[in-house]
Structure formats: C-alpha cells, structure tokens
Design an enzyme around this catalytic site. Structure first.
Site, short mmCIF file in Angstrom:
data_model
loop_
_atom_site.label_atom_id
_atom_site.label_comp_id
_atom_site.label_asym_id
_atom_site.label_seq_id
_atom_site.Cartn_x
_atom_site.Cartn_y
_atom_site.Cartn_z
CG ASN A 36 -1.68 1.23 1.45
OD1 ASN A 36 -1.78 2.06 0.55
ND2 ASN A 36 -2.27 1.38 2.63
CB SER A 79 5.15 -2.23 12.04
OG SER A 79 4.87 -0.86 12.32
CG HIS A 88 -5.72 2.03 5.28
ND1 HIS A 88 -5.30 2.95 6.20
CD2 HIS A 88 -4.70 1.14 5.14
CE1 HIS A 88 -4.07 2.64 6.59
NE2 HIS A 88 -3.69 1.54 5.97
N GLY A 133 2.86 1.96 10.84
CA GLY A 133 3.92 2.96 10.72
C GLY A 133 4.66 3.25 12.00
CE LYS A 150 -0.10 3.21 4.77
NZ LYS A 150 0.02 3.27 6.22
CD GLU A 174 -2.71 5.55 6.88
OE1 GLU A 174 -2.64 5.68 5.66
OE2 GLU A 174 -1.82 4.98 7.56
CD GLU A 214 -3.48 -2.47 7.37
OE1 GLU A 214 -2.38 -2.76 6.88
OE2 GLU A 214 -4.07 -1.40 7.13
P1 PGA Z 1 2.97 0.10 7.56
O1 PGA Z 1 1.48 0.38 6.99
O2 PGA Z 1 3.43 -1.20 6.97
O3 PGA Z 1 3.78 1.28 7.09
O4 PGA Z 1 2.85 0.02 9.04
C1 PGA Z 1 0.57 -0.66 6.80
C2 PGA Z 1 -0.73 -0.13 6.27
O5 PGA Z 1 -1.17 0.94 6.68
O6 PGA Z 1 -1.35 -0.77 5.39
#
Ligand code: PGA
Length: 247
Positions: free
Chosen positions: A10, A207, A93, A168, A12, A95, A162
C-alpha cells in the site's frame, strides 16, 4: 486449510513517475515467486502508467467510491479503477476511516461496488491503542468486520487486520494476539459466508518488515500481509515476499 499467501503493498500518498522503476523491479521478481500472490496498491494517478509498465502484474487502488458516478469531487469509482487497468482495491483503511470519517456501512458499500465491478477487494479492520489496552480488541474488531462485510465475497475478498497502533510505528502485536484475532475473524467469515468464508484470505498489516515477516506468516490463519512503508522499495519488499514463499 492453507491458502495461497497474498503480499500486497500500500503505497499511500507516495510515488511519482520516477518510482515506477520500483514497481517494475517488484513485478519482475514476482514472476519468479509464483507460490505467492503479489500486488501493489498505488496512488490512483499512477495506476494506468504502472499497468502499462508491468502488464499482467496486479495493480490496485487504495480506495473506491461506492457510487458508480456523480458529483463526488476528487473521488474515484470502481469503473474508473477497472478502466485504468486495476484489478484490486483496498477499502476501509484506518487512515480513511479516521480522516474521511468512513463508517462500516460506507466500507461495506464500497466493497460491494468494487466486487460488482469485478475488482478484488482488501477490506481493512483494526483497533485503536485505547481499545487494545482496554482488553476489548477482539469483540471490537469482530463487530467492525461484521458490519463492513459485503453481502457476497464473490471469491475475490480478502480481509486485512491492521491494528491502528501498529501502522507505521514499528510496533506489532504479539504472536498470540495476532493468532487470537485472526481466529476470531475466520469464525466471523465462516458464520457469515459458510464454506466460502474459509477461502477468504486474512492478511496482517502494521509494521510488517523483512525482519518480522517470517514469524508473522507462520501464524495460523495469517494468509499474507498488507505492507505500507516497506513496500515502497523493491529491496525492502521482496524479502517479505520471499518470507511468504518459504512458509
Ligand atoms: P505500515 O502500513 O506497513 O507502514 O505500518 C501498513 C498499512 O497501513 O497498510
């Protein structure tokens, strides 16, 4: 039952033309790792160029509107994603659930619109740190999933667990906590879809890196990963794909 693993990146809001070289490197390497499904979910504006650069490789979007068309400034429909060559999209997601205030019903409608257009879907769920600390992560995420699931998985649905606090941050839940959550989500999928629920891949996201991927993929009912930061560079992403191939 062991399902073929899916490792999806992803990106983003990262990636411009120059980064298509990373897409090409990842797609080339994926051709030699046929025991794993590999995909990249890119910024909408890069999708068509990526599809032209790496025909046959799975390119996805990161979100889709539930309406087929209309006055929705800045949004992308399922038909638009398909038209650009995408075969997959993420929905729900955290976010987007947070920043765009998307509710479970919106996520369900998005998943249904995408599946009806022939896209595969990765539907995300996950708890906040507050919920994890309060001890109610499993019932909270189970409720979120139940309310977000499309009526019919069309054989093209994956779920991504997630934890918001793991995205992150470099933190991940314990092996036992991931196993407990994935088992609960598997039960929910089977109670909703019957036998078809056993075929829905449940990815872990948050992560995931080369250093922890093997341990995560070894957990029962972890059928792949949704990878953010570590998917931007082939050198970081491919070791994760390799870890999935070795399971
Ligand atoms: P990350 O993000 O691997 O940077 O923690 C995962 C995600 O948000 O899909």
């Amino acid at each position: 039952m062991t399902l073929k693993k899916l490792v999806a990146g992803n990106w983003k809001m990262h990636g411009v033309s120059a980064d298509l070289a990373e897409v090409s490197a990842i797609a080339e390497a994926a051709k030699e790792r046929l025991s794993v499904d590999v995909a990249l979910c890119l910024p909408a504006i890069l999708i068509e160029r990526a599809v032209r650069a790496v025909p046959g490789f799975t390119i996805g979007g990161q979100d889709v509107h539930f309406a087929p068309k209309g006055a929705h400034t800045g949004c992308v429909s399922a038909e638009m994603l398909v038209d650009a060559g995408a075969t997959l999209t993420i929905v729900g997601h955290s976010e987007r659930r947070d920043a765009q205030r998307e509710a479970d019903a919106d996520v369900k409608a998005k998943a249904e619109a995408a599946l009806a257009s022939g896209l595969s879907v990765i539907l995300c769920v996950g708890e906040s740190l507050h919920v994890r600390d309060s001890g109610s992560a499993v019932p909270t995420v189970d409720t979120q999933l139940a309310a977000s699931l499309p009526a019919d998985p069309h054989g093209a649905l994956a779920v991504a667990y997630e934890p918001i606090w793991a995205i992150g941050t470099g933190k991940i839940p314990s092996v036992d906590d991931i196993a407990e959550m994935h088992a609960a989500l598997r039960q929910r999928l089977i109670s909703t879809y019957g036998e078809a629920g056993a075929q829905v891949r449940i990815l872990y996201g948050g992560s995931v890196k080369a250093s922890n991927a093997a341990e995560i993929f070894a957990i029962r009912d972890v059928d792949g990963a949704l990878v953010g930061g570590a998917s931007l560079k082939a050198d970081d992403f491919l070791p994760i794909v390799d870890a999935a191939a070795r399971i």
